[in-house]
Scaffold this motif. Structure first.
Motif, PDB file in Angstrom:
ATOM      1  N   TYR A 335       0.830  -1.210   0.000  1.00 61.76           N
ATOM      2  CA  TYR A 335       0.000   0.000   0.000  1.00 61.76           C
ATOM      3  C   TYR A 335       0.860   1.255   0.000  1.00 61.76           C
ATOM      4  O   TYR A 335       0.372   2.337  -0.291  1.00 61.76           O
ATOM      5  CB  TYR A 335      -0.959   0.011   1.197  1.00 61.76           C
ATOM      6  N   MET A 347      -3.755   3.367   7.776  1.00 56.93           N
ATOM      7  CA  MET A 347      -3.675   2.087   8.499  1.00 56.93           C
ATOM      8  C   MET A 347      -3.420   0.919   7.549  1.00 56.93           C
ATOM      9  O   MET A 347      -2.827  -0.077   7.926  1.00 56.93           O
ATOM     10  CB  MET A 347      -4.953   1.858   9.306  1.00 56.93           C
ATOM     11  N   HIS A 355       0.015  -0.449  13.424  1.00 59.31           N
ATOM     12  CA  HIS A 355      -1.300  -0.490  12.793  1.00 59.31           C
ATOM     13  C   HIS A 355      -2.462  -0.326  13.769  1.00 59.31           C
ATOM     14  O   HIS A 355      -3.337   0.527  13.586  1.00 59.31           O
ATOM     15  CB  HIS A 355      -1.428  -1.797  11.993  1.00 59.31           C
ATOM     16  N   ARG A 359      -5.605   2.314  13.744  1.00 60.77           N
ATOM     17  CA  ARG A 359      -6.974   1.885  13.424  1.00 60.77           C
ATOM     18  C   ARG A 359      -7.941   2.274  14.545  1.00 60.77           C
ATOM     19  O   ARG A 359      -9.070   2.686  14.289  1.00 60.77           O
ATOM     20  CB  ARG A 359      -6.958   0.366  13.191  1.00 60.77           C
ATOM     21  N   PHE A 366     -17.316   2.972  13.621  1.00 55.25           N
ATOM     22  CA  PHE A 366     -17.923   1.982  12.726  1.00 55.25           C
ATOM     23  C   PHE A 366     -18.395   0.729  13.457  1.00 55.25           C
ATOM     24  O   PHE A 366     -18.591  -0.321  12.860  1.00 55.25           O
ATOM     25  CB  PHE A 366     -16.932   1.628  11.600  1.00 55.25           C
ATOM     26  N   GLY A 504     -14.527   3.321   1.298  1.00 56.03           N
ATOM     27  CA  GLY A 504     -15.943   3.047   1.507  1.00 56.03           C
ATOM     28  C   GLY A 504     -16.821   3.393   0.329  1.00 56.03           C
ATOM     29  O   GLY A 504     -18.044   3.307   0.426  1.00 56.03           O
ATOM     30  N   THR A 507     -15.751   0.236  -3.495  1.00 56.28           N
ATOM     31  CA  THR A 507     -15.994  -1.132  -2.996  1.00 56.28           C
ATOM     32  C   THR A 507     -17.485  -1.321  -2.780  1.00 56.28           C
ATOM     33  O   THR A 507     -18.073  -2.301  -3.231  1.00 56.28           O
ATOM     34  CB  THR A 507     -15.289  -1.321  -1.644  1.00 56.28           C
ATOM     35  N   ARG A 555       0.209  -8.237  -0.681  1.00 56.72           N
ATOM     36  CA  ARG A 555       1.015  -8.371   0.522  1.00 56.72           C
ATOM     37  C   ARG A 555       2.485  -8.412   0.122  1.00 56.72           C
ATOM     38  O   ARG A 555       2.818  -8.433  -1.061  1.00 56.72           O
ATOM     39  CB  ARG A 555       0.634  -9.652   1.289  1.00 56.72           C
ATOM     40  N   ALA A 615     -14.339 -11.863   1.647  1.00 57.68           N
ATOM     41  CA  ALA A 615     -14.651 -10.654   0.868  1.00 57.68           C
ATOM     42  C   ALA A 615     -14.207  -9.387   1.581  1.00 57.68           C
ATOM     43  O   ALA A 615     -13.861  -8.394   0.934  1.00 57.68           O
ATOM     44  CB  ALA A 615     -16.141 -10.584   0.562  1.00 57.68           C
ATOM     45  N   GLY A 617     -11.609  -9.323   3.584  1.00 61.51           N
ATOM     46  CA  GLY A 617     -10.209  -9.540   3.962  1.00 61.51           C
ATOM     47  C   GLY A 617     -10.121 -10.497   5.149  1.00 61.51           C
ATOM     48  O   GLY A 617     -11.113 -11.148   5.529  1.00 61.51           O
ATOM     49  N   HIS A 621      -6.076  -6.379   8.975  1.00 67.33           N
ATOM     50  CA  HIS A 621      -6.595  -5.322   8.093  1.00 67.33           C
ATOM     51  C   HIS A 621      -8.026  -5.576   7.637  1.00 67.33           C
ATOM     52  O   HIS A 621      -8.503  -4.925   6.708  1.00 67.33           O
ATOM     53  CB  HIS A 621      -5.691  -5.157   6.872  1.00 67.33           C
ATOM     54  N   CYS A 623     -11.790  -5.477   6.884  1.00 67.98           N
ATOM     55  CA  CYS A 623     -12.514  -4.231   6.594  1.00 67.98           C
ATOM     56  C   CYS A 623     -13.128  -3.593   7.836  1.00 67.98           C
ATOM     57  O   CYS A 623     -13.831  -4.248   8.600  1.00 67.98           O
ATOM     58  CB  CYS A 623     -13.610  -4.531   5.581  1.00 67.98           C
ATOM     59  N   THR A 629     -21.477  -1.476   5.585  1.00 64.66           N
ATOM     60  CA  THR A 629     -21.956  -1.935   4.266  1.00 64.66           C
ATOM     61  C   THR A 629     -23.252  -2.718   4.419  1.00 64.66           C
ATOM     62  O   THR A 629     -24.129  -2.661   3.557  1.00 64.66           O
ATOM     63  CB  THR A 629     -20.936  -2.848   3.548  1.00 64.66           C
TER      64      THR A 629
END
Ligand code: HEM
Length: 674
Positions: A335, A347, A355, A359, A366, A504, A507, A555, A615, A617, A621, A623, A629
Motif C-alpha cells: 500500500y 492504516m 497499525h 486503526r 464503525f 468506503g 468497494t 502483501r 470478501a 479480507g 486489516h 474491513c 456496508t
C-alpha cells in the motif's frame, strides 16, 4: 524523470528485469556514451510497448496522436507541464541525446521514420486487439517486422561506434535480421499470444490453412530457417570494411536477441514444438481477467496455486486457505506505492505495532451504537434516491442508485456537505484508479496526484472550521482526538478522511450493484427477503462472496515465506486473489451458485470481521466498514423491493461485470413496473 516515466513499480521492474541485460547485450562493445543512448531507447520502447499491451491508450488519446507528438517532439522539446511523462522523456532526453550521436541529418531522419513506423504498427495492433479490424497472414509478415521495432535498433547500430556507416546496401540484411527476431519471438511466445488472443504467425497459419498445431509450428520454423540462410548468404558477400564491421555488429545483436527470446520462453518445449496452453499460468496482465476472471482463477487453483506472475512481478495466490494465510501473516507494505502517494500514511499500509493504535483512532465510529447514527442517515439517503426514480418506466439502478449511495453516506459520516458530491466523485474515482493502476499508466498516476492535492486543499478549510466549531461528525472527532498527548496533525486527519472515503465508496457501490444484479437474477430470493427482512444479512454476505467487489489485495514478504509447499523469497509482492478464494469449490461447493442458505460462513461473523469470509479480507486489516456496508445493503434492498416489487431486467439487458481489482457491473437497466 525516470521515476515519472514508469512510476516506482515500473522503475523496480526495469531495474530488476533481464530486459536491461538484453539491451546492454545488443549494444555490444559500443562506447559507453553511445551504448547509454541505445539502452535508453530500448527501455523507452519497452515501456511504450508495455503501456500499449496494458491498454493504457484506452483511457487517453489515440496512439496515432501519440505517434505524431512523439515525432514532433524531436524539433520542439518545449512541452506543456502536464505532458505525458513518456513523451517528456522523449523530448527532453532521447531526441537531444540521439542528435548528439553525430549520425548526420539524413541518418536522423531515417531513424525518426523507423520510430514512426513502429509506433504506427503498435497503433494498428491496438486496433486489432480491440477487434476493430482482423489481420490476414499476407499483411502480417510486413507488419510483424515493423512491430518488432528492430529497425530502430539496426539504425542505432550504425552510430554505435565511431566507424562510418556501411557503404553497401544493408537493407536486405536488416530485413532478414528483423525476420529472424520476429519469428523467434512468435515461436517462443506462441502460448502466451494464444492466451492473450494476440496475432502470431503460428496461429495465423493454422487458421488460414486449417493445419495442425505441429504443422503450423513447423511452417514457422521453416520460415525462420530461410531467414537465417538468407542472412548468412548476405553476410558472405564480399564488401568494404565499414559494412563488414556493421555486419559483425548486426550478427552479434541478432544472436543476443534470439538468445534472449529463447531463454525467456517457457511456452515452447524445447525440440518438440509442442503447444499446450494449459501449461501456461494465467497472468494478471491478461485482459481476460477484466472480462471474466473465474475460469482463470479455476486454472490457477487447480494447477498453479502459488505461482510467480512474470508480467506483473508478483506471486499469485488463489486457494481459500492460502489466501487467508497470506492476508493474515504477510506485511501490507505494497500500500506504500498503491495508496500512500494519494492518501498519505494510512492504516492499510501499517504493520503491527503501529497499525492497531492507528486503526483504533477511528474504529469506534464503525461499531456499536455509533452505527445507529449512520443507519438513520442511510435511510434518508436511500429514500431520496428511490424518490428520484419514481414514475420512470426504465432506470439504470447503477448510475441512479448504487453509484451514489455509499459516497453520500461517507460524506455524512465526515460531515461534508452532500452538495459537494460531484467533486468527491471525481476525486474518489481518481484515487481508486490510482490504487488499481497496476500497470502504472502515467495518466492515471497524474490524475491521482492531482486529486490528492485537491482533496488536501478542500479539507484544509473543513479542518480549520471543525477546530473552531466542532460538529457531530467523524471529522470533528478526529480533529479533537489526542494521541500520545498530542492532537493529530492535519496530514493524519486528511489521511483518515481520504482512506475511509475512498475505501468506503467504490468497494461498496460495486458490491451494491452486484447485489441488485443477484436479486434480479433470482426473483425467488428477492421475494424471500421482501417477506423476511432478517434474511438481508445472509443475502448480502452471499452476494459479496459470489461477486467479491474487492478481487485482490497485495502483501509483501519481509522474509522467505513458505506457502502451500512453495518458497516465496523475501522482498516479494504477493497478490491474494480474494475473488478466487471466494469461489474455491473446496470451501464453497458449486461456488458459482447464488445460494443464500449455504451456511458455510455465519453471516454475523463475516460482518463482524472476525469470521471466515474473505470478501472483507482477513487478519488485522479486515474491513473496518463491513457493518456499515450491511446497513447500506439492507436499506437498499428494503427500499427497492418496497418501491418496485415488480422490477425486472429491461428487455434484452444483461449486466456485464468488469474490473480486475474492484469488480462489479457498471449498468443495471431495469424496468421499474411502477
Ligand atoms: C462492500 C464493500 C466493501 C468491501 C468488499 C470491502 C473490502 C475490504 C477488504 C478486502 C479490506 C482488506 C484489505 C487488505 O487486507 O489489504 C478492507 C479494508 C478496509 N476497509 Fe473495506 N470494504 C468495503 C467497504 C468499506 C467501507 C464502507 C468502509 C468505510 C468505513 C471501509 C473501510 C475499510 C478500511 C479503513 C480498511 C482498512 C482496515 C485496516 O487496514 O485495518 N470499507 N475492505
Amino acid at each position: 524523470m525516470r521515476h515519472n516515466l514508469i512510476g516506482p513499480r515500473g522503475r523496480d521492474k526495469l531495474l530488476s528485469s533481464d530486459l536491461f541485460d538484453y539491451g546492454i547485450g545488443v549494444a555490444g562493445d559500443a562506447p559507453y556514451d553511445r551504448a547509454a543512448v541505445f539502452v535508453r531507447w530500448f527501455l523507452w520502447i519497452f515501456v511504450v510497448d508495455d503501456l500499449v499491451d496494458a491498454g493504457s491508450w484506452e483511457h487517453s488519446d489515440s496512439l496515432e496522436a501519440f505517434a505524431r507528438t512523439a515525432l514532433a517532439a524531436r524539433h520542439a522539446p518545449e512541452l506543456a507541464p502536464n505532458t505525458d511523462p513518456t513523451l517528456r522523456v522523449l523530448a527532453e532526453d532521447l531526441w537531444p541525446s540521439t542528435a548528439r550521436l553525430d549520425g548526420g541529418a539524413e541518418w536522423l531522419d531515417t531513424f525518426a521514420e523507423s520510430v514512426s513506423s513502429w509506433l504506427l504498427a503498435e497503433a494498428k495492433l491496438d486496433g486489432i486487439r480491440r477487434g476493430q479490424r482482423p489481420l490476414r497472414r499476407s499483411e502480417y509478415l510486413e507488419f510483424r517486422r515493423l512491430l518488432s521495432g528492430m529497425d530502430m535498433a539496426w539504425d542505432l547500430l550504425v552510430v554505435m561506434t565511431e566507424f562510418v556507416s556501411p557503404v553497401g546496401d544493408v537493407d536486405k540484411l536488416t530485413r532478414c535480421a528483423s525476420d529472424i527476431v520476429s519469428w523467434t519471438n512468435d515461436l517462443c511466445g506462441i502460448e502466451r499470444d494464444l492466451s492473450f488472443g494476440e496475432p502470431n504467425l503460428v496461429t495465423l497459419i493454422k487458421d488460414e490453412t486449417a493445419c495442425s498445431w505441429q504443422e503450423a509450428v513447423d511452417a514457422v520454423h521453416d520460415r525462420y530457417r530461410r531467414s537465417v540462410q538468407e542472412f548468412q548468404a548476405e553476410c558472405a558477400v564480399p564488401t568494404d570494411e565499414a559494412t563488414a564491421a556493421y555486419r559483425r555488429r548486426l550478427c552479434d545483436a541478432v544472436a543476443t536477441a534470439v538468445g534472449w527470446h529463447q531463454s525467456s520462453t517457457r511456452y515452447l518445449q524445447a525440440n518438440t514444438g509442442t503447444v499446450d496452453v494449459e501449461q501456461t499460468a494465467p497472468s494478471l496482465f491478461w485482459r481476460q481477467f477484466d472480462r471474466d476472471p473465474y475460469p482463470l482463477y479455476a486454472r490457477l487453483r487447480d494447477h498453479f496455486p502459488v505461482v510467480w506472475d512474470e508480467s506483473m512481478e508478483t506471486w499469485l495466490v488463489s486457494r481459500y486457505e492460502d489466501v487467508r494465510t497470506a492476508l493474515t501473516e504477510l506485511s501490507s507494505k505494497p500500500y506504500e506505492w498503491q495508496l500512500a502517494p494519494v492518501a498519505g500514511v494510512t492504516m492499510l499500509q501499517l504493520d503491527e505495532p503501529e497499525h492497531l493504535p492507528n486503526r483504533k483512532l477511528v474504529s469506534g465510529a464503525f461499531h456499536g451504537r455509533t452505527l445507529d447514527r449512520w443507519a438513520e442517515a442511510t435511510e434518508r439517503i436511500v429514500g431520496l434516491l428511490v424518490g428520484r426514480l419514481h414514475g420512470k418506466d426504465q432506470v439504470d439502478l447503477f448510475a441512479d442508485f448504487c453509484r451514489e449511495l455509499p459516497l453520500r453516506v461517507m460524506l455524512v459520516v465526515f460531515g461534508i456537505p452532500e452538495t459537494d458530491l460531484a467533486k468527491w466523485k471525481t476525486w474518489t474515482d481518481a484515487i481508486t484508479r490510482y490504487f488499481g493502476n497496476y500497470r502504472q499508466d502515467p495518466e492515471l498516476l497524474q490524475a491521482g496526484l492531482r486529486a490528492r492535492q485537491a482533496v488536501s486543499e478542500y479539507l484544509d478549510r473543513h479542518i480549520a472550521e471543525r477546530r473552531r466549531a466542532p460538529g457531530d461528525d467523524l471529522l470533528s472527532d478526529v480533529c479533537g482526538t489526542v494521541a500520545d498527548g498530542e492532537r493529530l496533525t492535519d496530514e493524519m486527519i486528511k489521511a483518515f478522511c481520504t482512506v475511509l472515503i475512498a475505501a468506503g465508496t467504490e468497494t461498496a457501490y460495486k458490491g451494491l450493484a452486484s447485489l441488485v444484479a443477484n436479486l434480479l437474477d433470482h426473483p425467488d430470493v428477492a421475494a424471500a427477503v421482501a417477506g423476511d427482512r432478517d434474511l438481508a444479512r445472509q443475502v448480502w454476505v452471499e452476494s459479496i462472496r459470489k461477486d467479491s467487489p474487492v478481487q485482490l489485495a497485495n502483501r509483501y514478504t519481509v522474509e522467505d515465506f513458505e506457502l502451500a509447499g512453495t518458497l516465496i523469497p523475501a522482498g516479494a509482492t504477493v497478490t491474494c486473489l480474494l475473488g478466487s478464494a471466494n469461489r474455491d469449490p473446496s470451501r464453497y461447493p458449486l461456488p458459482e451458485r447464488f445460494d443464500i442458505h449455504r451456511g458455510t460462513d455465519a453471516a454475523d461473523e463475516v460482518l463482524d470481521a472476525a469470521g471466515p469470509g474473505i470478501a472483507f479480507g482477513a487478519g488485522r486489516h479486515t474491513c473496518l466498514g463491513a457493518q456499515l456496508t450491511h446497513i447500506e445493503a439492507r436499506a437498499a434492498m428494503s427500499a427497492l423491493l418496497d418501491a418496485m416489487p415488480r422490477m425486472r431486467w429491461a428487455d434484452g439487458f444483461r449486466p456485464a461485470h468488469s474490473g480486475r481489482v474492484l469488480r462489479g457491473p457498471r449498468r443495471l437497466l431495469v424496468t421499474t413496473g411502477w
